[in-house]
Structures are given as C-alpha cells and as structure tokens.
Motif scaffolding. Structure first.
Motif, PDB file in Angstrom:
ATOM      1  N   VAL A 168       0.802  -1.193   0.034  1.00 12.83           N
ATOM      2  CA  VAL A 168      -0.151   0.181  -0.012  1.00 12.83           C
ATOM      3  C   VAL A 168       0.900   1.170   0.013  1.00 12.83           C
ATOM      4  O   VAL A 168       2.103   1.269   0.584  1.00 12.83           O
ATOM      5  CB  VAL A 168      -0.935  -0.055   1.395  1.00 12.83           C
ATOM      6  CG1 VAL A 168      -0.129  -0.133   2.527  1.00 12.83           C
ATOM      7  CG2 VAL A 168      -1.724   1.155   1.278  1.00 12.83           C
ATOM      8  N   ASP A 195      -0.991   2.940  -5.048  1.00  5.92           N
ATOM      9  CA  ASP A 195      -1.714   2.037  -4.623  1.00  5.92           C
ATOM     10  C   ASP A 195      -2.543   2.580  -3.333  1.00  5.92           C
ATOM     11  O   ASP A 195      -1.908   2.714  -2.398  1.00  5.92           O
ATOM     12  CB  ASP A 195      -1.095   0.874  -3.982  1.00  5.92           C
ATOM     13  CG  ASP A 195      -1.884  -0.355  -3.683  1.00  5.92           C
ATOM     14  OD1 ASP A 195      -2.825  -0.239  -3.071  1.00  5.92           O
ATOM     15  OD2 ASP A 195      -1.141  -1.609  -3.488  1.00  5.92           O
ATOM     16  N   GLN A 197      -5.479   2.322  -0.497  1.00  9.49           N
ATOM     17  CA  GLN A 197      -6.442   1.375   0.253  1.00  9.49           C
ATOM     18  C   GLN A 197      -7.187   2.017   1.419  1.00  9.49           C
ATOM     19  O   GLN A 197      -6.754   2.934   2.056  1.00  9.49           O
ATOM     20  CB  GLN A 197      -5.629   0.190   0.361  1.00  9.49           C
ATOM     21  CG  GLN A 197      -5.143  -0.412  -0.661  1.00  9.49           C
ATOM     22  CD  GLN A 197      -4.163  -1.939  -0.237  1.00  9.49           C
ATOM     23  OE1 GLN A 197      -4.596  -2.618   0.765  1.00  9.49           O
ATOM     24  NE2 GLN A 197      -3.185  -2.290  -0.738  1.00  9.49           N
TER      25      GLN A 197
END
Length: 276
Positions: A168, A195, A197
């Motif tokens: 992440v 990324d 999340q």
C-alpha cells in the motif's frame, strides 16, 4: 477556495504545538500529530540511540511537509505537534500504553520504561493537553466563522514494518464515521498513480483513530486520516505530486458536504452523531 503561497502563511504556537495558516478560510482543519522528532533536553534523549531518535518510530518523516503544502493548497489551518511521539503520542489517550511506549517496533525506549502515574500525568499535561486545547481552539474558531470543519489528519508510514514490506502507498482511514472517507476514496479511485487502500496499513483496531473520534466524530464533524508511505515523499517534487492529488480530490469532495460543513447544517451533523 484559492491556494495561498507558503511564504504568506503565518503560524502561532509554542514549544509544544503550533497552528499554521491560522487565517485559512477553507472548511477544513488539518492535523499532524507526529510532525516532529524533537525530544526536550530534560528527558535526556529518552535514552535512545541516534538511529532510533531519527527513525519513523520517533516521528512521521515527510508528514509535516505535505501537511504544510496541503494547508497552502486548500487554504486551511494546520495544527501540528512539535515534540516526538516517543515523548507523547498525541494520537493516543493518556491511559493507552502506546501514548508513551516502552518499545516501538524494533526500538526500545529506555526513558519510557516503568513510568509511574505521576510521570505519565506530567507528560500528558505538558504535551497532550496543550495539543488538544490548540486543536479545539482551531475547531471553535471555524465554528465562530460559521463553519463545521472537516478534520483531516496527515501521517506517513514506513515501507517496511517488522521486516515485512508494505505494498500500500496511500491509506484513507476512518473509524465508524465513513462519510468523508467514502467520498474521498471515490474521488481518488480513478488515479493509477498510487496503490490507495481503505484502512491500510492501519485501522481503528490499531488505536490510530483517537484524534478523529475524540475531536471530530464526537462532535459530528466529518473526518478522515490520510497515511502516505514515507519513501514516496522524501523529495519536494514527490511531496507536491501527492499533495496535488490529495488536494484536488478533497476540493472535489467538499461541495458534496456543504450542509454538513456550515453552522446552518447543524441538524445534519447532529443526526450523524446520533447514528454513531
């Protein structure tokens, strides 16, 4: 809301906490609880090695830099702590062992070992309560100006934790009030730059939402916590890149909550509080 220049931003504060861009007009209050690695001289460096005292265990590298840039982009006030989180972690209540940890990841903290109740209370009085008071003042000032501000806390995290790599790159965190986080994640979703999340690399179960719950959610205010992997914000250009993405997303989302961010929308926030 127009971006202000960083050299035009004024700040007020003391050795413990400061508020940057006090006159920021956006319906937002930014927070950086782990902005500094400074340890007051009387604590003798907490007995830490030089490596430990400068590591991510002691502060959130890059977090203050991106918080300041975001303050300028949004034109919003920013409340930042000025002492190491190993002295006192202002994102933890006084009763939490992690407020003054004896160990943080791989680092022992000798100066925090076997603190008695009086010593813990002294730390809370010197560092936690002034921070809470300054943050409350920033929120109250917004209320006086007719705004119910969104609280946005800014953090960074290490790419390797306890020997495990983290994929992440940006985390959007929340506690039980998901309103602003949901909208922000939707706004960020089209981006393939990072990324991104939800509730990673931490979540409420890790005790990281104290400020959100105590200072925002308890009052029905919208709130979100943003975590950025610190290897991605080591350089100024990279800091500006993430701030452009986050700032633009926040600016797109804010109009959706015009009722919840004005004093005239008090009924909406009261309803949200009751639903928690």
């Amino acid at each position: 809301m127009s971006e202000v220049k960083t050299d035009q931003i004024e700040s007020v504060g003391n050795d413990t906490v400061e508020t940057i861009n006090t006159g920021g007009t956006a319906p937002v209050v930014l927070v950086c609880e782990h902005a500094s690695k400074f340890i007051p001289a009387y604590l003798n460096g907490l007995g830490l090695s030089e490596e430990a005292a400068s590591s991510h265990a002691a502060w959130d590298p890059g977090a203050l830099a991106i918080a300041k840039l975001l303050s300028a982009k949004l034109n919003a006030p920013l409340v930042a702590q000025r002492i190491s989180r190993l002295v006192y972690d202002c994102n933890r209540p006084p009763e939490a062992p992690s407020a003054m940890p004896e160990k943080s990841e791989i680092y022992e903290v000798p100066g925090n070992v076997s603190l008695n109740d009086e010593q813990r209370q002294d730390r809370a009085n010197k560092f936690y309560r002034p921070f809470q008071s300054e943050l409350k003042q920033a929120i109250d000032a917004k209320h006086t100006a007719g705004q119910l501000p969104v609280m946005v806390t800014i953090h960074s995290f290490t790419p390797v934790y306890n020997g495990k790599k983290r994929a992440v790159e940006v985390g959007v965190l929340h506690d039980s009030d998901t309103r602003f986080a949901d909208a922000l994640l939707e706004a960020l979703c089209p981006s393939d730059l990072y990324d991104i999340q939800r509730n990673e690399p931490y979540g409420p179960e890790d005790g990281v939402t104290h400020t959100l719950v105590d200072q925002a959610q308890s009052r029905g205010l919208l709130n979100v916590m943003i975590e950025v992997r610190n290897d991605l914000i080591a350089e100024r250009a990279d800091q500006k890149k993430i701030v452009d993405l986050l700032g633009e997303a926040i600016l797109r989302v804010l109009p959706q909550f015009s009722a919840e961010t004005t004093v005239s929308g008090q009924g909406a926030t009261t309803k949200a509080r009751a639903a928690d």
